[in-house]
Design a protein around this motif. Structure first.
Motif, PDB file in Angstrom:
ATOM      1  N   VAL A  57       0.777  -0.972  -0.098  1.00  0.00           N
ATOM      2  CA  VAL A  57       0.010   0.133   0.000  1.00  0.00           C
ATOM      3  C   VAL A  57       1.055   1.385  -0.037  1.00  0.00           C
ATOM      4  O   VAL A  57       0.610   2.116  -0.956  1.00  0.00           O
ATOM      5  CB  VAL A  57      -0.810   0.066   1.198  1.00  0.00           C
ATOM      6  CG1 VAL A  57      -1.577   1.338   1.322  1.00  0.00           C
ATOM      7  CG2 VAL A  57      -2.126  -1.189   0.939  1.00  0.00           C
ATOM      8  N   SER A  60       2.286   1.693  -3.419  1.00  0.00           N
ATOM      9  CA  SER A  60       0.743   2.099  -4.224  1.00  0.00           C
ATOM     10  C   SER A  60       0.668   3.802  -4.115  1.00  0.00           C
ATOM     11  O   SER A  60       0.461   4.486  -4.970  1.00  0.00           O
ATOM     12  CB  SER A  60      -0.018   1.398  -3.898  1.00  0.00           C
ATOM     13  OG  SER A  60      -1.131   1.994  -4.726  1.00  0.00           O
ATOM     14  N   SER A  64       1.181   6.745  -6.941  1.00  0.00           N
ATOM     15  CA  SER A  64      -0.050   7.274  -7.564  1.00  0.00           C
ATOM     16  C   SER A  64      -0.213   8.738  -7.764  1.00  0.00           C
ATOM     17  O   SER A  64      -0.474   9.154  -8.602  1.00  0.00           O
ATOM     18  CB  SER A  64      -1.310   6.790  -6.505  1.00  0.00           C
ATOM     19  OG  SER A  64      -1.413   5.467  -6.616  1.00  0.00           O
ATOM     20  N   LEU A 182      -9.176  -3.110  -6.848  1.00  0.00           N
ATOM     21  CA  LEU A 182      -8.023  -2.390  -6.003  1.00  0.00           C
ATOM     22  C   LEU A 182      -6.789  -3.278  -5.864  1.00  0.00           C
ATOM     23  O   LEU A 182      -5.640  -2.867  -5.937  1.00  0.00           O
ATOM     24  CB  LEU A 182      -8.616  -2.091  -4.471  1.00  0.00           C
ATOM     25  CG  LEU A 182      -7.627  -1.405  -3.661  1.00  0.00           C
ATOM     26  CD1 LEU A 182      -7.345   0.033  -4.320  1.00  0.00           C
ATOM     27  CD2 LEU A 182      -8.256  -1.425  -2.260  1.00  0.00           C
ATOM     28  N   VAL A 186      -3.058  -1.840  -6.707  1.00  0.00           N
ATOM     29  CA  VAL A 186      -2.100  -1.772  -5.521  1.00  0.00           C
ATOM     30  C   VAL A 186      -0.831  -2.563  -6.185  1.00  0.00           C
ATOM     31  O   VAL A 186       0.204  -1.802  -6.160  1.00  0.00           O
ATOM     32  CB  VAL A 186      -2.411  -2.267  -4.284  1.00  0.00           C
ATOM     33  CG1 VAL A 186      -1.251  -2.362  -3.246  1.00  0.00           C
ATOM     34  CG2 VAL A 186      -3.603  -1.174  -3.681  1.00  0.00           C
ATOM     35  N   ARG A 266      -6.662   3.426  -0.300  1.00  0.00           N
ATOM     36  CA  ARG A 266      -5.575   2.453  -0.222  1.00  0.00           C
ATOM     37  C   ARG A 266      -5.462   2.251   1.238  1.00  0.00           C
ATOM     38  O   ARG A 266      -5.373   1.017   1.742  1.00  0.00           O
ATOM     39  CB  ARG A 266      -4.700   3.035  -1.105  1.00  0.00           C
ATOM     40  CG  ARG A 266      -4.372   2.098  -2.345  1.00  0.00           C
ATOM     41  CD  ARG A 266      -5.167   2.616  -3.471  1.00  0.00           C
ATOM     42  NE  ARG A 266      -5.166   4.222  -3.692  1.00  0.00           N
ATOM     43  CZ  ARG A 266      -3.682   4.320  -4.397  1.00  0.00           C
ATOM     44  NH1 ARG A 266      -2.755   3.661  -4.887  1.00  0.00           N
ATOM     45  NH2 ARG A 266      -3.553   5.725  -4.694  1.00  0.00           N
ATOM     46  N   SER A 355      -5.704   4.239 -10.177  1.00  0.00           N
ATOM     47  CA  SER A 355      -6.033   4.610  -8.738  1.00  0.00           C
ATOM     48  C   SER A 355      -7.327   5.742  -8.821  1.00  0.00           C
ATOM     49  O   SER A 355      -8.160   5.444  -8.046  1.00  0.00           O
ATOM     50  CB  SER A 355      -4.878   5.489  -7.961  1.00  0.00           C
ATOM     51  OG  SER A 355      -3.813   4.278  -8.012  1.00  0.00           O
TER      52      SER A 355
END
Length: 615
Positions: A57, A60, A64, A182, A186, A266, A355
């Motif tokens: 996470v 990610s 993003s 999701l 991720v 997230r 995202s």
């Protein structure tokens, strides 16, 4: 390096590297579409079943919003204005602290999917609807910019059709986001942040080799005025200064990390609140690393082109094309590496757009569909979520055209977040930090903040600040091999300044004051106006008398330090209990006669019998 504008071109190996990145990204989406039985519910599709861990996470989160805008915009920013952008490292620290200690605990405790669910729990449905609409507008506009950015890079280095690249970007993002939800977003981000670091690193390493060491790059940057880290001018009209970046940057980026659905979705998908907080703190390290890479690329760019600026010499048509030009120039003898850099820029876009699409789908399903179509079960909502992902992918591709009308990509992107994100940050801050805030204050505050932000932002687009506000540094063309030197000047600073000053006579008074406010303060003003107006209206309409759900407010135990203190206290108690433990306890004797004890005599408390005898 080239002083004539003649650089390398894409080869077959570059296309292989680029295509491999696309295929791996798509494969991750396909894998998560079917892994574990597929995305059977909307919760699995939008929140990954709330089973994510901190490290993926965190990566990610880094990928993003450190998008193609960073890959292309930040090095060009450092090249033109100097390394003051490095001060954002302090800003990111403050942003992560505010997000993890103020906003995250409240959102995680409520177990929401859309951050705008909070607005209904704290205020009412009208406030929730307003927040949702503003977020959708903001995200579609921003996503249009980050789709357009790598298309510029591809157009510059390969000659690939600009709008063909825009459509290709959107299609790939939409595909794996719609397929895998999701989890695909991720884990694709994890792969893509690696590509971004690899692309940046290859450029930096090659530039160091070309220049004969990093000392040369730093030396050229120093004498070229690029190592201008510290400027404590408090003037809010100056584009970048220490205070502008620390104060304005903190508000701008907190509106992204603290309350923006794309980020919040997230970290509240983590399995525990501790994992969620850790994802933000680990992400901070990633932000520092990407920032350091981008700044070093900008300094390398200046060191190599200090005598022949490609932008002034018309080798490129916009500052955002400098980095792809640079990559093709230094890698012309290394097939595959130009493809790696373009994959780096493309990865930034894929991570951000996917995202955004996932967040837009989540907000639409949770805020606009689920409350009004209660007959839909989880399986049907899962299909609706996938349909929304597909729809928003198409919409974001269409909106990418707007990016071409907004000037420099980096400032345009942050301007959008400032104009819309600032008032939204003010709205959430009002609900979480002020017990007296009510729905009337929230609505009036949000409208006031948005009006002020929009006023400044649109004014700044119509009347751009003068160069003395933005302080661009000299860019020389003295070393360029230009066929008609009479058309060119040694630097870009003086002719541009003279031209704009000539035109400035027709500018209104507000243009050189209110509209010249640093773009980083758009968010600050929007937030402060929303909070100030919201609190005043709430107090005037009886907000202090209303009962508020305590779960919607920030509490003392929400802070990380409080959690650690509680954990330490519990641990110490356990240690004390262990030290006092006795495997052979002393028999509880009677008070008057040691031959008897209370167990034998206490018939009232223990009435069990064996063969008619008390035991």
């Amino acid at each position: 390096m080239s002083s004539t504008g003649v650089i390398g071109s894409f080869t077959a190996w570059d296309y292989v590297v680029f295509a491999a990145m696309l295929l791996i990204s798509a494969a991750i989406g396909i894998y998560y579409a079917f892994a574990g039985g597929g995305q059977k519910t909307s919760s699995e599709f939008l929140m990954g079943g709330r089973s994510m861990t901190a490290v993926p996470v965190a990566l990610s989160l880094t990928a993003s919003f450190m998008s193609a805008v960073t890959v292309l915009g930040t090095p060009a920013e450092v090249y033109r204005y100097g390394a003051m952008f490095t001060i954002f490292a302090f800003t990111y620290t403050l942003v992560v602290l505010a997000s993890s200690e103020i906003f995250l605990p409240v959102f995680y405790r409520l177990g929401i999917t859309s951050t705008y669910e909070y607005l209904e729990l704290r205020f009412n449905k009208v406030v929730r609807l307003l927040g949702t609409i503003l977020f959708i507008i903001q995200t579609i506009l921003y996503t249009g910019i980050v789709i357009y950015a790598p298309a510029l890079a591809l157009n510059q280095v390969t000659g690939f059709d600009l709008w063909g690249a825009v459509v290709a970007t959107g299609v790939v993002c939409t595909f794996y986001c719609t397929m895998g939800g999701l989890k695909a977003v991720v884990w694709t981000d994890v792969f893509q942040v690696g590509i971004m670091v690899a692309g940046f690193s290859s450029v930096i390493i090659r530039a160091v080799v070309v220049q004969g060491g990093i000392d040369t790059i730093l030396n050229d940057s120093y004498y070229g005025g690029r190592l201008n880290f510290w400027d404590f001018n408090p003037n809010p009209l100056q584009r970048h200064s220490f205070w502008t970046i620390i104060i304005g940057g903190t508000f701008t980026w907190t509106s992204i990390y603290g309350v923006n659905q794309s980020q919040v979705q997230r970290y509240i998908a983590c399995k525990t609140r501790f994992q969620a907080k850790m994802s933000l703190y680990v992400n901070l390290v990633g932000l520092w690393a990407i920032l350091a890479c981008a700044v070093l690329c900008g300094l390398s760019l200046y060191s190599i082109y200090k005598e022949c600026d490609p932008w002034t010499a018309n080798y490129v048509s916009a500052p955002d094309q400098l980095m792809p030009y640079f990559a093709l120039d230094i890698f012309q003898d290394y097939p595959g590496l130009p493809g790696l850099f373009v994959a780096c820029a493309y990865s930034g876009t894929l991570s951000t757009v996917s995202s955004s699409i996932n967040a837009l789908a989540a907000v639409t399903v949770e805020d606009l569909i689920r409350p009004y179509f209660k007959s839909l079960d989880e399986k049907k909502l899962s299909w609706v979520s996938k349909g929304m992902s597909l729809l928003y992918g198409v919409v974001c591709i269409a909106m990418a055209a707007l990016a071409s009308l907004m000037g420099a990509l980096l400032q345009a992107a942050l301007s959008i977040f400032g104009m819309v994100g600032g008032p939204l940050l003010g709205l959430f801050s009002l609900g979480i930090l002020f017990r007296c805030a009510n729905s009337k204050g929230a609505i009036v505050g949000l409208i006031a903040g948005f009006t002020v932000s929009l006023w400044i932002g649109i004014g700044a687009q119509i009347y751009p600040p003068l160069p003395e506000r933005s302080l661009p540094l000299n860019l020389s063309t003295a070393g360029c091999n230009i066929s008609n030197p009479s058309n060119w000047t040694a630097t870009t600073q003086f002719p541009v300044t003279t031209l704009i000053k000539t035109e400035s006579n027709g500018r209104p008074a507000l243009a050189d004051n209110w509209y010249s406010l640093s773009y980083l303060y758009f968010s600050t003003f929007g937030t402060l106006v929303a909070v100030a107006v919201g609190v005043c209206v709430s107090l005037l309409t009886g907000g202090h008398k209303e009962n508020v759900n305590r779960d919607c407010l920030l509490r003392k135990e929400d802070f990380m330090c409080s959690s650690f203190c509680t954990y330490s206290k519990d641990t110490s108690m356990e240690k004390i209990d262990v030290l006092k433990w006795n495997p052979y306890p002393v028999v509880d004797h009677g008070t008057d006669n040691p031959a008897f004890n209370h167990v034998e005599m206490d018939f009232k408390e223990k009435n069990e019998k064996a063969n008619g005898v008390h035991i």
